[in-house]
Design a protein around this motif. Structure first.
Motif, PDB file in Angstrom:
ATOM      1  N   ARG A 299       0.851  -1.201   0.000  1.00 54.01           N
ATOM      2  CA  ARG A 299       0.000   0.000   0.000  1.00 54.01           C
ATOM      3  C   ARG A 299       0.885   1.250   0.000  1.00 54.01           C
ATOM      4  O   ARG A 299       1.810   1.380   0.808  1.00 54.01           O
ATOM      5  N   ALA A 300       0.561   2.160  -0.916  1.00 51.92           N
ATOM      6  CA  ALA A 300       1.331   3.403  -0.991  1.00 51.92           C
ATOM      7  C   ALA A 300       0.980   4.303   0.186  1.00 51.92           C
ATOM      8  O   ALA A 300      -0.149   4.287   0.687  1.00 51.92           O
ATOM      9  N   TYR A 301       1.972   5.086   0.618  1.00 56.82           N
ATOM     10  CA  TYR A 301       1.688   6.076   1.669  1.00 56.82           C
ATOM     11  C   TYR A 301       2.492   7.327   1.377  1.00 56.82           C
ATOM     12  O   TYR A 301       3.529   7.287   0.713  1.00 56.82           O
ATOM     13  N   ARG A 302       1.989   8.425   1.861  1.00 60.22           N
ATOM     14  CA  ARG A 302       2.660   9.702   1.639  1.00 60.22           C
ATOM     15  C   ARG A 302       2.414  10.596   2.845  1.00 60.22           C
ATOM     16  O   ARG A 302       1.304  10.618   3.394  1.00 60.22           O
ATOM     17  N   SER A 303       3.436  11.341   3.263  1.00 61.98           N
ATOM     18  CA  SER A 303       3.313  12.226   4.431  1.00 61.98           C
ATOM     19  C   SER A 303       3.653  13.650   4.029  1.00 61.98           C
ATOM     20  O   SER A 303       4.507  13.880   3.171  1.00 61.98           O
ATOM     21  N   TRP A 304       2.999  14.604   4.651  1.00 62.78           N
ATOM     22  CA  TRP A 304       3.319  16.016   4.421  1.00 62.78           C
ATOM     23  C   TRP A 304       2.843  16.863   5.601  1.00 62.78           C
ATOM     24  O   TRP A 304       2.159  16.373   6.513  1.00 62.78           O
ATOM     25  N   LEU A 305       3.203  18.133   5.524  1.00 61.03           N
ATOM     26  CA  LEU A 305       2.756  19.112   6.521  1.00 61.03           C
ATOM     27  C   LEU A 305       1.701  19.979   5.857  1.00 61.03           C
ATOM     28  O   LEU A 305       1.933  20.534   4.773  1.00 61.03           O
ATOM     29  N   THR A 306       0.540  20.101   6.511  1.00 61.78           N
ATOM     30  CA  THR A 306      -0.526  20.904   5.903  1.00 61.78           C
ATOM     31  C   THR A 306      -0.244  22.391   6.102  1.00 61.78           C
ATOM     32  O   THR A 306       0.628  22.774   6.890  1.00 61.78           O
ATOM     33  N   GLY A 307      -1.023  23.193   5.423  1.00 61.43           N
ATOM     34  CA  GLY A 307      -0.873  24.628   5.563  1.00 61.43           C
ATOM     35  C   GLY A 307      -1.186  25.116   6.965  1.00 61.43           C
ATOM     36  O   GLY A 307      -0.783  26.210   7.367  1.00 61.43           O
TER      37      GLY A 307
ATOM     38  N   VAL B 222       0.610  14.968   8.557  1.00 65.30           N
ATOM     39  CA  VAL B 222      -0.340  13.924   8.166  1.00 65.30           C
ATOM     40  C   VAL B 222       0.336  12.875   7.293  1.00 65.30           C
ATOM     41  O   VAL B 222       1.365  13.130   6.659  1.00 65.30           O
ATOM     42  N   THR B 223      -0.268  11.715   7.289  1.00 62.08           N
ATOM     43  CA  THR B 223       0.108  10.640   6.371  1.00 62.08           C
ATOM     44  C   THR B 223      -1.172  10.079   5.784  1.00 62.08           C
ATOM     45  O   THR B 223      -2.163   9.932   6.519  1.00 62.08           O
ATOM     46  N   VAL B 224      -1.161   9.769   4.487  1.00 58.89           N
ATOM     47  CA  VAL B 224      -2.301   9.063   3.909  1.00 58.89           C
ATOM     48  C   VAL B 224      -1.820   7.714   3.403  1.00 58.89           C
ATOM     49  O   VAL B 224      -0.693   7.588   2.898  1.00 58.89           O
ATOM     50  N   VAL B 225      -2.663   6.716   3.582  1.00 58.69           N
ATOM     51  CA  VAL B 225      -2.309   5.357   3.181  1.00 58.69           C
ATOM     52  C   VAL B 225      -3.376   4.873   2.198  1.00 58.69           C
ATOM     53  O   VAL B 225      -4.582   4.965   2.477  1.00 58.69           O
ATOM     54  N   GLU B 226      -2.904   4.358   1.060  1.00 58.62           N
ATOM     55  CA  GLU B 226      -3.832   3.972   0.006  1.00 58.62           C
ATOM     56  C   GLU B 226      -4.654   2.748   0.408  1.00 58.62           C
ATOM     57  O   GLU B 226      -4.114   1.783   0.967  1.00 58.62           O
ATOM     58  N   GLY B 227      -5.953   2.816   0.115  1.00 61.06           N
ATOM     59  CA  GLY B 227      -6.819   1.683   0.382  1.00 61.06           C
ATOM     60  C   GLY B 227      -6.994   0.818  -0.856  1.00 61.06           C
ATOM     61  O   GLY B 227      -6.572   1.189  -1.958  1.00 61.06           O
ATOM     62  N   ALA B 228      -7.631  -0.324  -0.675  1.00 55.70           N
ATOM     63  CA  ALA B 228      -7.789  -1.262  -1.786  1.00 55.70           C
ATOM     64  C   ALA B 228      -8.694  -0.702  -2.875  1.00 55.70           C
ATOM     65  O   ALA B 228      -8.560  -1.055  -4.049  1.00 55.70           O
ATOM     66  N   ASP B 229      -9.587   0.199  -2.513  1.00 56.99           N
ATOM     67  CA  ASP B 229     -10.559   0.702  -3.483  1.00 56.99           C
ATOM     68  C   ASP B 229     -10.151   2.042  -4.077  1.00 56.99           C
ATOM     69  O   ASP B 229     -10.961   2.719  -4.699  1.00 56.99           O
ATOM     70  N   GLY B 230      -8.902   2.436  -3.867  1.00 60.40           N
ATOM     71  CA  GLY B 230      -8.445   3.698  -4.421  1.00 60.40           C
ATOM     72  C   GLY B 230      -8.627   4.881  -3.491  1.00 60.40           C
ATOM     73  O   GLY B 230      -8.144   5.973  -3.773  1.00 60.40           O
ATOM     74  N   SER B 231      -9.342   4.690  -2.416  1.00 61.06           N
ATOM     75  CA  SER B 231      -9.458   5.768  -1.427  1.00 61.06           C
ATOM     76  C   SER B 231      -8.184   5.791  -0.569  1.00 61.06           C
ATOM     77  O   SER B 231      -7.339   4.895  -0.663  1.00 61.06           O
ATOM     78  N   TRP B 232      -8.079   6.834   0.232  1.00 61.69           N
ATOM     79  CA  TRP B 232      -6.899   6.962   1.095  1.00 61.69           C
ATOM     80  C   TRP B 232      -7.345   7.153   2.536  1.00 61.69           C
ATOM     81  O   TRP B 232      -8.227   7.971   2.813  1.00 61.69           O
ATOM     82  N   GLU B 233      -6.744   6.387   3.432  1.00 53.95           N
ATOM     83  CA  GLU B 233      -6.966   6.608   4.872  1.00 53.95           C
ATOM     84  C   GLU B 233      -6.075   7.761   5.302  1.00 53.95           C
ATOM     85  O   GLU B 233      -4.874   7.755   5.006  1.00 53.95           O
ATOM     86  N   ALA B 234      -6.668   8.737   5.968  1.00 56.65           N
ATOM     87  CA  ALA B 234      -5.877   9.853   6.483  1.00 56.65           C
ATOM     88  C   ALA B 234      -5.507   9.590   7.948  1.00 56.65           C
ATOM     89  O   ALA B 234      -6.324   9.087   8.719  1.00 56.65           O
ATOM     90  N   TRP B 235      -4.278   9.930   8.291  1.00 54.49           N
ATOM     91  CA  TRP B 235      -3.787   9.773   9.665  1.00 54.49           C
ATOM     92  C   TRP B 235      -3.127  11.072  10.097  1.00 54.49           C
ATOM     93  O   TRP B 235      -2.454  11.727   9.295  1.00 54.49           O
ATOM     94  N   ARG B 236      -3.322  11.421  11.332  1.00 57.58           N
ATOM     95  CA  ARG B 236      -2.760  12.672  11.849  1.00 57.58           C
ATOM     96  C   ARG B 236      -1.795  12.342  12.985  1.00 57.58           C
ATOM     97  O   ARG B 236      -2.136  11.584  13.897  1.00 57.58           O
TER      98      ARG B 236
END
Lengths: 481, 176
Positions: A420-428, A433-447
């Motif tokens: 599963r792909a994941y990506r992290s960044w700093l919001t404005g 945050v980090t988002v992790v790709e779900g099986a259906d193309g959606s992304w789980e957001a984590w703070r």
């Protein structure tokens, strides 16, 4: 005049006779006429049920029996003893708590309101029981109930309800625990007049009839648990409760309920056994300080991850950090490795080695990850976008340290072991945050939030909802799935 | 299934005795009635807690002793927060008069620690054996014996002190 006993035997004799004399001052006729502390009769033993049974027999015999039509009043029906409890008659000498206001409602259904008083059991912590008592206008008899509300201070009733639609009203109080914090769960306490006593109704679904942040059983992890945001109120004479459809994460003082979320709304009725039953769930939308009707596209707020802080500085540059007015500056100095040098309140040239290739420091601070007021840096690499670090000042402002991510969520950008792909960044807004790709193309957001003590320098990710992106590299493309 | 004990029957048969026991432990009639109501209510909630009807009285007695102790603890701590005053109406027995020597014993009894008072009341009023007192209070028979001995000593000491003081006061008044 009496004299002390001469021997131990004399003392024992005197003690026996004194105890006997003192005990016998309580005579049978002195005892109050209190209700026997026995369970209420099962409903089948109620005279009304027996009467109804007799009526059936009479009808079989061809005798028309009239007069039992219409709904029985709840105070004429005995509830099941395994569900509804008869209150003991204690606390007649307790005093009215000055902070409590009497309730006025028509308990016996005669059209005249009773004045209900709340007497507080005296305890040092004001956490004793409350005797609820009044004189019924229809009979002139005293009735009472006994409840535990968590506190005897400031007992006040919500508006009366008629949950069983029988024409008399039920009294609604609520628990008021003093030691659970502002969002600790609390429950309504519904008292119904049954067989001359104020009997506490029980709920068939207590998990739905509660207010505050109600934990989801089994959701606890090392770093957070989940809760439903719940509430209850009296609306147009009915007891109503609401519960967020989604469960939200919390850790310490941080809880991730969005400003707007969809709720299930339940209207409660009371069955003939004195049990509160939730109706079919309706829909409401919680908005700040209020709620609105649901529409076809009602949904929870998206997780606030649709912005990204992109302004950074590199070697040889300096900037006043956007840190909510804390007043820190950072410059990146050349070296092997390059270093970040922080100045500001309590930090006079604090240095931290940046062991990333081509380090860049965001001009916005991840202030949420500092355990107290202090500098915080979000560090990325210009040549390796998979790398990211958070650096914070220690609580004693002795220097800068790197926070270690703990828990199941990876920090940075890449692919998990499960692909599963994941990506992290700093919001404005300075949220990491980090988002992790779900099986259906959606992304789980984590703070990411600080966990452990101020000395452990750890951060963990809390679940924050689901979102879809046209392009995850551009968080501004985030939208509802 | 019917509960093992008939609470209504127990209430009719033992309420007076239990209120008297509670009065000896908590000193005031209203609290004693509350204690006993609580004890019966607890049994009503869990009627199956007593399988053997012959043990119901012992169960209630334990409940009364424990609830009395809680009531005394609450009252003692509450008094630390509020000035002592009694707004409750006079209880029936207030108007009755104890013999002076009996009153001295009862007053002295009130100065004892709750456990000491419980042991003396159960032994000299309830006429329980040491084994029964031990079971009621959840302590060993040896502790019952030593507690009773210390309680009698303390009681005697308090009574002697009080009566001596009273005698001296009376003598002084006579001289004047």
């Amino acid at each position: 005049m009496s004299t002390p006993p001469d021997t131990r035997a004399d003392l024992e004799d005197l003690l026996r006779s004194a105890l006997e004399a003192r005990a016998e001052l309580v005579r049978p006729e002195d005892l109050s006429l209190l209700a026997t502390a026995a369970p209420l009769r099962p409903r089948w033993q109620s005279p009304w049920v027996l009467l109804a049974t007799a009526a059936v027999v009479l009808l079989i015999l061809g005798v028309v029996f009239q007069g039992l039509a219409g709904q029985q009043r709840s105070d004429e029906i005995a509830p099941r003893p395994d569900q509804v409890e008869l209150p003991p008659n204690v606390g007649r000498t307790w005093e009215v708590s000055e902070e409590s206001s009497p309730a006025r409602l028509d308990l016996d259904g005669d059209g005249v309101e009773e004045r209900v008083e709340f007497l507080a059991e005296p305890t040092p912590d004001h956490d004793g029981r409350t005797r609820v008592q009044t004189t019924l206008s229809s009979t002139g008899e005293e009735t009472y109930g006994l409840v535990e509300l968590g506190s005897t201070i400031g007992v006040n009733a919500l508006g009366p309800i008629d949950a069983d639609a029988d024409g008399d009203q039920e009294l609604v109080l609520y628990t008021n625990a003093l030691d659970g914090g502002p969002n600790a769960p609390f429950e309504p306490v519904v008292l119904d007049l049954r067989e001359g006593l104020l009997v506490q109704a029980v709920s068939s679904s207590p998990e739905l009839l509660s207010g505050g942040d109600v934990p989801v059983p089994g959701s606890e992890t090392d770093h957070y648990d989940l809760f439903h945001a719940q509430s209850f109120l009296v609306e147009d004479g009915a007891l109503v409760s609401t519960r967020s459809r989604s469960a939200f994460a919390r850790s310490g003082m941080i809880q991730l309920a969005p400003e707007t979320y969809v709720m299930d709304r339940y209207e409660w009725s009371m069955d003939s056994d004195g049990v509160l039953v939730a109706g079919e769930p309706g829909c409401r939308v919680h908005v700040p300080e209020s709620s609105t009707a649901c529409t076809a596209d009602s949904r929870d707020d998206l997780p606030y991850v649709t912005s990204q802080s992109t302004d950074t500085i590199g070697v040889g540059e300096e900037v006043a950090l956007e840190d909510g007015g804390l007043g820190y500056r950072v410059r990146v100095e050349a070296g092997e490795p390059p270093s970040a040098v922080v100045d500001g309140p309590g930090a006079d040239g604090h240095v931290f080695g940046l062991d990333l290739p081509d380090p860049r420091v965001s001009t916005i601070s991840p202030t949420e990850l500092v355990s107290s007021d202090g500098a915080s840096l979000f560090v990325t690499s210009a040549s390796d976008p998979t790398l990211v670090q958070v650096v914070v000042e220690t609580a004693d402002q002795a220097g800068l340290v790197r926070l270690q991510p703990v828990g199941d969520i990876a920090f940075g950008t890449g692919t998990t072991d499960s692909g599963r792909a994941y990506r992290s960044w700093l919001t404005g807004a300075g949220v990491t945050v980090t988002v992790v790709e779900g099986a259906d193309g959606s992304w789980e957001a984590w703070r990411w939030v600080r966990v452990g003590s101020a000395e452990t320098f750890e951060m963990a990710a809390l679940p924050w909802g689901t979102i879809c992106f046209d392009d995850v590299e551009d968080p501004t493309t985030g939208q509802a799935c | 299934m019917d509960p093992a004990v008939d609470i209504t029957e127990l209430y009719a048969a033992h309420r007076l005795q239990l209120v008297r026991l509670a009065v000896l432990l908590v000193d005031d009639f209203a609290s004693a009635e509350d204690v006993v109501q609580d004890a019966f209510a607890a049994l009503a909630r869990r009627p199956d807690a007593v399988k053997d009807p012959s043990k119901a009285l012992a169960y209630l007695r334990v409940s009364v002793v424990n609830t009395s102790r809680s009531a005394l603890r609450r009252r003692r701590t509450a008094r630390a927060y509020t000035p002592p005053h009694d707004l409750s109406p006079p209880s029936p027995e207030d108007s009755a008069v104890l013999a002076e020597e009996h009153r001295a014993v009862i007053v002295a009894l009130q100065t004892l620690a709750p456990r000491q008072r419980e042991v003396l009341v159960l032994r000299y009023w309830s006429h329980l054996s040491e084994a029964e007192i031990a079971r009621t209070l959840g302590i060993s028979q040896g502790t019952v014996k030593s507690t009773a001995s210390r309680a009698l000593t303390a009681l005697e000491k308090t009574m002697t002190s009080t009566m001596t003081s009273t005698t001296q006061t009376s003598s002084g008044e006579e001289e004047r």
